[in-house]
Design a protein around this motif. Structure first.
Motif, PDB file in Angstrom:
ATOM      1  N   ILE A  78      12.401 -14.528  32.179  1.00 42.85           N
ATOM      2  CA  ILE A  78      11.240 -14.977  32.948  1.00 42.85           C
ATOM      3  C   ILE A  78      11.674 -15.796  34.149  1.00 42.85           C
ATOM      4  O   ILE A  78      11.166 -15.624  35.265  1.00 42.85           O
ATOM      5  N   GLN A  79      12.611 -16.704  33.923  1.00 41.63           N
ATOM      6  CA  GLN A  79      13.095 -17.547  35.020  1.00 41.63           C
ATOM      7  C   GLN A  79      13.752 -16.715  36.109  1.00 41.63           C
ATOM      8  O   GLN A  79      13.547 -16.957  37.303  1.00 41.63           O
ATOM      9  N   THR A 117       2.671  -9.631  30.470  1.00 38.90           N
ATOM     10  CA  THR A 117       3.675 -10.432  31.164  1.00 38.90           C
ATOM     11  C   THR A 117       4.867 -10.802  30.284  1.00 38.90           C
ATOM     12  O   THR A 117       4.862 -10.573  29.072  1.00 38.90           O
ATOM     13  N   GLU A 151      10.964 -14.930  38.039  1.00 37.00           N
ATOM     14  CA  GLU A 151      10.221 -15.853  38.905  1.00 37.00           C
ATOM     15  C   GLU A 151      11.047 -16.244  40.122  1.00 37.00           C
ATOM     16  O   GLU A 151      10.520 -16.314  41.238  1.00 37.00           O
ATOM     17  N   ARG A 192       5.569 -13.721  29.395  1.00 39.51           N
ATOM     18  CA  ARG A 192       5.119 -14.704  28.402  1.00 39.51           C
ATOM     19  C   ARG A 192       4.597 -14.016  27.142  1.00 39.51           C
ATOM     20  O   ARG A 192       4.801 -14.509  26.037  1.00 39.51           O
ATOM     21  N   PRO A 195       0.759 -10.135  39.228  1.00 39.29           N
ATOM     22  CA  PRO A 195       1.310 -10.098  37.872  1.00 39.29           C
ATOM     23  C   PRO A 195       0.796  -8.882  37.115  1.00 39.29           C
ATOM     24  O   PRO A 195      -0.334  -8.439  37.332  1.00 39.29           O
ATOM     25  N   ARG A 252      11.012 -13.371  42.412  1.00 37.59           N
ATOM     26  CA  ARG A 252       9.655 -12.945  42.772  1.00 37.59           C
ATOM     27  C   ARG A 252       9.454 -11.444  42.548  1.00 37.59           C
ATOM     28  O   ARG A 252       8.924 -10.730  43.396  1.00 37.59           O
TER      29      ARG A 252
END
Length: 341
Positions: A111-112, A312, A115, A314, A308, A118
């Motif tokens: 996830i990091q 996701t 992000e 998450r 998004p 992007r």
């Protein structure tokens, strides 16, 4: 993004080839650009079938190809983090098959990386795109059955486990490989997160695993308490022989929803001896074919619209958290409380 998106499928096994065939047949706004697989024979066979010349044995080589804008990660679970982080580092969007990774920390790393770059990171919970599962979700949202108080979800698979699955450290076990979808279904239908789980498991149909991997299980039952007070039950099984079985019951304060079918088609044969025969669903590939196609379309739309995805990172992380807690409950023979993430 206005140009057609070149998609590279990493892993030409069963799930990987579903995605590859979808993009080869045509997903609007995208095309199948390349394939990756460390197994030479599997890679060559997939390339011949799909007419793809860009075939790589190493994902790192594929990521250097400017024709590739997005990656489908359908390699073994132990490689998901490595491939996703590398793809994000090269600015490639990622659709990662379930289970997302082997641990919550690996999911966080993915996830990091997404992000920071992007990029779109979508997780392959294709049941969210199945017409029946979506209709049930819409029924819940309308309040047709009142407040959801209990969800039972099971997945029984006919396939004999692959040898690499015997090592729970490399696969996460059936809770990860088989029941990640059920975990996501409970979260989706209750609108809540897991608070506490208690799981029991055993090896009933996989004798080859018993000597070297005594902790491997091919049958699991997990009882859950959700944070909003709803109750959950998950059943999982491998090598059941009779067919692919995926069913969900959603009990509300005013009604019941039942999702899933066991019949391959509507054919029913009545035999002279008084028996009735109906063909059983043989594979998840038959049952969820449309869902996979819709999932692939969503991935491309999310990229093109710079938004998004509907499923996701998450969602993948929270499923991994339940797998970790469930496996711990099996090992320690006790309920496990999950921290809020």
């Amino acid at each position: 993004m206005k140009r057609n998106i070149g998609v590279c499928v990493v892993g030409t096994g069963r799930a990987g080839m579903i995605h590859a065939r979808n993009f080869a047949r045509g997903i609007e706004g995208a095309f199948l650009a390349a394939l990756v697989d460390a197994e030479k024979e599997a890679l060559e066979a997939a390339g011949r079938e799909l007419g793809i010349e860009r075939c790589y044995a190493d994902c790192r080589q594929a990521l250097e190809d400017p024709a590739i804008h997005a990656v489908i990660v359908a390699a073994p679970t132990r490689l998901h983090r490595e491939i996703t982080v590398a793809a994000a580092g090269c600015g490639r969007h990622v659709l990662c098959e379930k289970p997302m990774a082997l641990s919550v920390q690996e999911c966080r790393d993915m996830i990091q990386a997404a992000e920071a770059a992007r990029i779109v990171l979508q997780i392959g919970f294709m049941r969210r795109f199945d017409p029946s599962f979506r209709a049930a979700r819409e029924s819940i949202e309308r309040g047709d059955i009142g407040e959801v108080v209990q969800v039972k979800s099971l997945t029984h698979g006919p396939s004999v486990p692959q040898p690499w699955m015997y090592d729970l450290k490399a696969s996460g076990g059936p809770l990860a490989e088989v029941n990640s979808h059920d975990i996501d279904t409970l979260r989706w239908y209750t609108g809540s997160e897991f608070q506490e789980v208690y799981a029991i498991a055993g090896n009933y149909r996989s004798p080859l695993a018993k000597a070297d991997f005594p902790d491997f299980y091919d049958n699991v039952s997990l009882l859950a308490r959700l944070r909003n007070g709803a109750q959950g039950f998950i059943g999982g099984a491998l090598a059941v022989s009779y067919g692919y079985d995926s069913r969900v019951e959603v009990l509300g304060t005013r009604g019941l929803l039942c999702i899933g079918r066991q019949e391959q088609d509507s054919t029913l044969t009545c035999m002279p001896q008084g028996s009735i025969v109906r063909p059983f669903v043989r594979s998840w590939r038959n049952l969820f074919m449309e869902a996979y196609e819709q999932e692939d379309r969503e991935f491309i739309q999310a990229i093109r619209e710079a938004r998004p995805p509907l499923v996701t990172g998450r969602d993948g992380l929270l499923a991994a958290q339940v797998v970790e807690a469930g496996n711990r409950s099996i090992r320690e023979s006790r309920p496990v409380v999950l921290p809020e993430l």
